[in-house]
Scaffold this motif. Structure first.
Motif, PDB file in Angstrom:
ATOM      1  N   ARG A 108       0.660  -1.361  -0.030  1.00  0.00           N
ATOM      2  CA  ARG A 108       0.061   0.212   0.035  1.00  0.00           C
ATOM      3  C   ARG A 108       0.786   1.300  -0.079  1.00  0.00           C
ATOM      4  NH1 ARG A 108      -2.732  -3.090   3.815  1.00  0.00           N
ATOM      5  NH2 ARG A 108      -1.792  -1.699   5.435  1.00  0.00           N
ATOM      6  N   SER A 109       2.222   1.137   0.532  1.00  0.00           N
ATOM      7  CA  SER A 109       3.068   2.378   0.506  1.00  0.00           C
ATOM      8  C   SER A 109       3.808   2.394  -0.636  1.00  0.00           C
ATOM      9  CB  SER A 109       3.944   2.269   1.591  1.00  0.00           C
ATOM     10  OG  SER A 109       3.214   2.049   2.827  1.00  0.00           O
ATOM     11  N   CYS A 110       3.481   1.613  -1.735  1.00  0.00           N
ATOM     12  CA  CYS A 110       4.419   1.608  -2.973  1.00  0.00           C
ATOM     13  C   CYS A 110       3.427   2.559  -4.037  1.00  0.00           C
ATOM     14  CB  CYS A 110       4.671   0.151  -3.619  1.00  0.00           C
ATOM     15  SG  CYS A 110       6.016  -0.561  -2.503  1.00  0.00           S
ATOM     16  N   ARG A 111       4.282   2.791  -5.301  1.00  0.00           N
ATOM     17  CA  ARG A 111       3.654   3.695  -6.298  1.00  0.00           C
ATOM     18  C   ARG A 111       2.404   2.788  -6.756  1.00  0.00           C
ATOM     19  NH1 ARG A 111       5.892   2.254 -10.213  1.00  0.00           N
ATOM     20  NH2 ARG A 111       5.364   3.859 -11.617  1.00  0.00           N
ATOM     21  N   PRO A 112       1.096   3.670  -6.974  1.00  0.00           N
ATOM     22  CA  PRO A 112      -0.194   3.079  -7.490  1.00  0.00           C
ATOM     23  C   PRO A 112      -0.083   1.945  -8.379  1.00  0.00           C
ATOM     24  CG  PRO A 112      -0.288   5.331  -7.041  1.00  0.00           C
ATOM     25  CD  PRO A 112       1.040   5.240  -7.014  1.00  0.00           C
ATOM     26  N   ALA A 113       0.949   2.237  -9.455  1.00  0.00           N
ATOM     27  CA  ALA A 113       1.145   1.114 -10.365  1.00  0.00           C
ATOM     28  C   ALA A 113       1.619  -0.082  -9.770  1.00  0.00           C
ATOM     29  CB  ALA A 113       2.096   1.550 -11.379  1.00  0.00           C
ATOM     30  N   TYR A 114       2.481  -0.056  -8.957  1.00  0.00           N
ATOM     31  CA  TYR A 114       2.869  -1.497  -7.983  1.00  0.00           C
ATOM     32  C   TYR A 114       1.723  -2.031  -7.415  1.00  0.00           C
ATOM     33  CZ  TYR A 114       5.457  -4.104  -4.677  1.00  0.00           C
ATOM     34  OH  TYR A 114       5.747  -5.153  -3.977  1.00  0.00           O
ATOM     35  N   TYR A 115       1.104  -1.237  -6.653  1.00  0.00           N
ATOM     36  CA  TYR A 115      -0.211  -1.689  -5.877  1.00  0.00           C
ATOM     37  C   TYR A 115      -1.129  -2.430  -6.554  1.00  0.00           C
ATOM     38  CZ  TYR A 115      -3.791  -2.241  -2.565  1.00  0.00           C
ATOM     39  OH  TYR A 115      -4.722  -2.629  -1.545  1.00  0.00           O
ATOM     40  N   GLU A 116      -1.490  -1.848  -7.835  1.00  0.00           N
ATOM     41  CA  GLU A 116      -2.327  -2.260  -8.765  1.00  0.00           C
ATOM     42  C   GLU A 116      -1.840  -3.709  -9.306  1.00  0.00           C
ATOM     43  OE1 GLU A 116      -6.153  -2.868 -10.574  1.00  0.00           O
ATOM     44  OE2 GLU A 116      -5.417  -1.101  -9.273  1.00  0.00           O
ATOM     45  N   GLU A 117      -0.578  -3.891  -9.623  1.00  0.00           N
ATOM     46  CA  GLU A 117       0.027  -5.212 -10.177  1.00  0.00           C
ATOM     47  C   GLU A 117      -0.044  -6.192  -9.137  1.00  0.00           C
ATOM     48  OE1 GLU A 117       3.712  -7.020 -12.674  1.00  0.00           O
ATOM     49  OE2 GLU A 117       3.717  -4.901 -12.344  1.00  0.00           O
ATOM     50  N   TYR A 118       0.307  -5.774  -7.836  1.00  0.00           N
ATOM     51  CA  TYR A 118       0.759  -7.020  -6.731  1.00  0.00           C
ATOM     52  C   TYR A 118      -0.501  -7.101  -5.630  1.00  0.00           C
ATOM     53  CZ  TYR A 118       5.206  -6.998  -9.224  1.00  0.00           C
ATOM     54  OH  TYR A 118       6.064  -7.184 -10.262  1.00  0.00           O
ATOM     55  N   ARG A 119      -1.445  -6.179  -5.850  1.00  0.00           N
ATOM     56  CA  ARG A 119      -2.226  -6.041  -4.710  1.00  0.00           C
ATOM     57  C   ARG A 119      -2.954  -7.569  -4.190  1.00  0.00           C
ATOM     58  NH1 ARG A 119      -7.485  -2.732  -6.212  1.00  0.00           N
ATOM     59  NH2 ARG A 119      -7.530  -4.417  -7.688  1.00  0.00           N
ATOM     60  N   ASP A 120      -3.237  -8.275  -5.298  1.00  0.00           N
ATOM     61  CA  ASP A 120      -3.785  -9.726  -4.640  1.00  0.00           C
ATOM     62  C   ASP A 120      -2.775 -10.761  -4.536  1.00  0.00           C
ATOM     63  OD1 ASP A 120      -6.418  -8.568  -4.463  1.00  0.00           O
ATOM     64  OD2 ASP A 120      -6.695  -8.722  -6.837  1.00  0.00           O
ATOM     65  N   GLN A 121      -1.497 -10.738  -5.131  1.00  0.00           N
ATOM     66  CA  GLN A 121      -0.459 -11.243  -4.816  1.00  0.00           C
ATOM     67  C   GLN A 121      -0.060 -11.666  -3.769  1.00  0.00           C
ATOM     68  OE1 GLN A 121       2.246 -11.196  -8.368  1.00  0.00           O
ATOM     69  NE2 GLN A 121       3.745 -12.020  -7.253  1.00  0.00           N
ATOM     70  N   LEU A 122       0.360 -12.963  -2.997  1.00  0.00           N
ATOM     71  CA  LEU A 122       0.965 -13.261  -1.762  1.00  0.00           C
ATOM     72  C   LEU A 122       2.068 -13.964  -1.940  1.00  0.00           C
ATOM     73  CD1 LEU A 122      -2.303 -14.242   0.234  1.00  0.00           C
ATOM     74  CD2 LEU A 122      -1.003 -12.053   0.025  1.00  0.00           C
ATOM     75  N   ASP A 123       2.401 -14.312  -3.042  1.00  0.00           N
ATOM     76  CA  ASP A 123       3.854 -15.148  -3.346  1.00  0.00           C
ATOM     77  C   ASP A 123       4.794 -14.488  -4.147  1.00  0.00           C
ATOM     78  OD1 ASP A 123       2.342 -17.102  -1.671  1.00  0.00           O
ATOM     79  OD2 ASP A 123       2.183 -18.449  -3.429  1.00  0.00           O
ATOM     80  N   TRP A 124       5.907 -14.617  -4.018  1.00  0.00           N
ATOM     81  CA  TRP A 124       6.975 -13.859  -4.868  1.00  0.00           C
ATOM     82  C   TRP A 124       6.629 -12.361  -5.069  1.00  0.00           C
ATOM     83  CZ3 TRP A 124      10.657 -16.937  -4.149  1.00  0.00           C
ATOM     84  CH2 TRP A 124      10.617 -18.153  -4.220  1.00  0.00           C
ATOM     85  N   VAL A 125       6.338 -11.732  -4.105  1.00  0.00           N
ATOM     86  CA  VAL A 125       6.072 -10.183  -4.118  1.00  0.00           C
ATOM     87  C   VAL A 125       7.310  -9.502  -4.098  1.00  0.00           C
ATOM     88  CG1 VAL A 125       4.723  -8.215  -2.837  1.00  0.00           C
ATOM     89  CG2 VAL A 125       3.720 -10.613  -3.159  1.00  0.00           C
ATOM     90  N   PRO A 126       7.557  -8.680  -5.267  1.00  0.00           N
ATOM     91  CA  PRO A 126       8.738  -7.732  -5.290  1.00  0.00           C
ATOM     92  C   PRO A 126       9.034  -6.873  -4.169  1.00  0.00           C
ATOM     93  CG  PRO A 126       7.796  -7.830  -7.308  1.00  0.00           C
ATOM     94  CD  PRO A 126       6.718  -8.549  -6.317  1.00  0.00           C
ATOM     95  N   ILE A 127      10.279  -6.844  -3.624  1.00  0.00           N
ATOM     96  CA  ILE A 127      10.511  -5.938  -2.531  1.00  0.00           C
ATOM     97  C   ILE A 127      11.085  -4.597  -2.748  1.00  0.00           C
ATOM     98  CG2 ILE A 127      12.043  -5.555  -0.478  1.00  0.00           C
ATOM     99  CD1 ILE A 127      11.916  -8.683  -0.033  1.00  0.00           C
ATOM    100  N   ASP A 128      10.459  -3.308  -2.455  1.00  0.00           N
ATOM    101  CA  ASP A 128      10.914  -2.052  -2.787  1.00  0.00           C
ATOM    102  C   ASP A 128      11.686  -1.927  -1.419  1.00  0.00           C
ATOM    103  OD1 ASP A 128      11.270   0.753  -2.499  1.00  0.00           O
ATOM    104  OD2 ASP A 128       9.879   0.935  -4.103  1.00  0.00           O
ATOM    105  N   ALA A 129      12.998  -1.820  -1.653  1.00  0.00           N
ATOM    106  CA  ALA A 129      13.781  -2.036  -0.129  1.00  0.00           C
ATOM    107  C   ALA A 129      13.408  -0.730   0.626  1.00  0.00           C
ATOM    108  CB  ALA A 129      15.140  -2.207  -0.460  1.00  0.00           C
TER     109      ALA A 129
END
Length: 473
Positions: A108-129
């Motif tokens: 939720r703290s990442c860019r809107p485009a990131y959240y839209e792509e990974y919102r429903d994903q629970l496995d292998w979610v990319p880390i924005d360090a």
């Protein structure tokens, strides 16, 4: 009279004549200031330590989290491991609670485009360090825990019976000081506190071999669309085994694993990379970590040149950052009250004192470039239990070891070591420590049923047999 620089040195008896003799120096005794007195001290701010500190503080314990770097997150921020390993068993999340909460907060703290792509994903979610660092800061401080960065634990103080840790000697830019703690969670990843306290441990395989390290890194200026088109045209897959094998066979890449471990796309032009190995690294030795840093950065240069020249979409890749430290998969494993073994994994065993569930596959990276990977998967929807006893180092009554150094054989450690599992074990350890702080007693006197109920009330999932089988979301 000229002072003799060796006048305070004394011979160190050397039981192994093949090892180089090393002199020793006796330090004078000293009085150290007591920095603070806490109910629970957590050592190490990776996933297990962050979860332990949050859990302990939320459950009412005065908690201090000590971290040697200037940020929290462990391998996901320090070593730039590019993605969270799976939280699910391919059907449902098995790691929930604080760990899932923190990953969702990062999304939720990442860019809107990131959240839209990974919102429903629970496995292998990319880390924005950089986002994840702030998420950890905020969550730990909101829980009421205190944090001390840039600090090592250099020594432990034991009670007279040497069966409990009474204090930690801290070393940082302010000097040396002591934190007195009633209970301690060792979340160092290397069982550093347990080892300093004299707890028994194991390390590596039968010949002392250890899984290799990996220098992960972040690339900008990449064209994800062009990369996808390359995959479609070439028939290569996302880990580009065809390209890697060809480059290894031609001598453009060193021997080793014949594919990239993973690309994690933070955006269409920014990707985290987990690729290759540095062998013969013991993460408990500064000399090895130093060599790994130098060799790792050299290997990254070779890999980036390969990607630019051989993989469409990477022609303009710019190396933004390598990990501050090489990624470490394996060091010490405590000898606990229970030792998880391979049969526990394959038979998907549950225990009366389960405090977590694990469904991640056995993932043992080869110790040398001539060996192969060892991977073994559980069926979808299945998992095994992680017993509370696996967090309890033998001989110590107020210390928990959470994370990749928990009590397991080498095979199970290859599965248990990943970040989601570390979150779950950390939450359990921190919650147990808070219960002890409230009620008194030792780690072995915890009412395990009460601990399990509290974990489930606070979001953890312990399997269908432990009560709730609620859906995620």
């Amino acid at each position: 009279m000229t002072p003799n620089p060796n006048q305070n040195l004394k011979p160190n008896p050397n039981p192994n004549p093949t090892m180089k003799w090393s002199p020793t120096l006796r330090l004078p005794s000293e009085e150290l200031p007591v920095l603070s007195e806490v109910d629970v001290a957590v050592v190490g701010g990776g996933p297990s330590g962050a979860a332990a500190a949050i859990a302990a503080a939320r459950n009412g314990a005065r908690t201090l989290l000590v971290e040697q770097r200037g940020f929290l997150g462990g391998m996901g921020t320090l070593a730039l491991v590019p993605a969270f390993c799976p939280f699910t068993d391919k059907e449902k999340p098995v790691v929930r609670g604080i760990g899932l909460e923190l990953m969702e907060r990062m999304k939720r703290s990442c860019r809107p485009a990131y959240y839209e792509e990974y919102r429903d994903q629970l496995d292998w979610v990319p880390i924005d360090a950089e986002v994840l660092k702030r998420v950890y800061d905020e969550a730990v401080l909101e829980s009421g825990a205190s944090v001390l960065f840039h600090t090592f634990v250099g020594q432990v103080l034991l009670n007279g019976d040497r069966n409990a840790v009474e204090g930690l000697v801290l070393v940082n830019k302010s000097g040396r000081s002591v934190v007195k703690a009633r209970y301690v969670v060792d979340a160092s990843g290397d069982a550093d506190v347990a080892a300093l306290a004299g707890a028994p441990f194991q390390k590596g395989g039968e010949s002392g071999e250890l899984q290799p390290g990996t220098m992960c890194y972040l690339l900008a200026g990449v064209d994800r669309g062009r990369f996808k088109q390359y995959l479609a045209d070439s028939g290569d897959t996302g880990q580009i085994p065809k390209a890697v094998r060809l480059a290894q066979d031609n001598g453009h890449l060193p021997p080793g694993r014949r594919e990239v471990s993973g690309f994690a796309w933070i955006s269409d032009s920014l990707v985290g990379v987990n690729f290759g190995h540095v062998f013969g690294i013991d993460g408990t030795k500064a000399e090895d970590l130093t060599r790994a840093a130098v060799e790792g950065r050299k290997l990254v240069r070779t890999q980036v040149e390969f990607l630019r020249s051989c993989v469409p979409g990477f022609e303009n890749a710019h190396l933004v950052s390598t990990g501050e430290q090489i990624g470490i998969r394996e060091t010490r494993r405590i000898v606990g009250d229970y030792r998880l073994v391979q049969d526990d994994f394959t038979s998907m065993r549950s225990f009366p004192d389960d405090i977590a569930r694990n469904s991640y596959f056995i993932d043992i990276h080869m110790a040398t470039s001539k060996e192969s990977m060892d991977m073994r998967h559980l069926p979808p929807g299945r998992s095994h239990g992680v017993p509370y006893r696996a967090l309890l180092p033998q001989g110590l009554g107020n210390l928990w070891v959470a994370g990749r150094a928990a009590s397991a054989d080498r095979v199970v450690q290859g599965s248990l070591r990943v970040m989601p599992n570390c979150f779950a074990m950390g939450q359990a350890a921190g919650t147990a420590a808070a219960l002890c702080a409230a009620d008194g007693g030792t780690s072995r006197e915890v009412d395990v049923k009460r601990l399990q109920r509290l974990l489930m009330e606070q979001g953890a999932w312990l399997g269908e047999m432990n009560g709730r089988c609620e859906s995620h979301g």
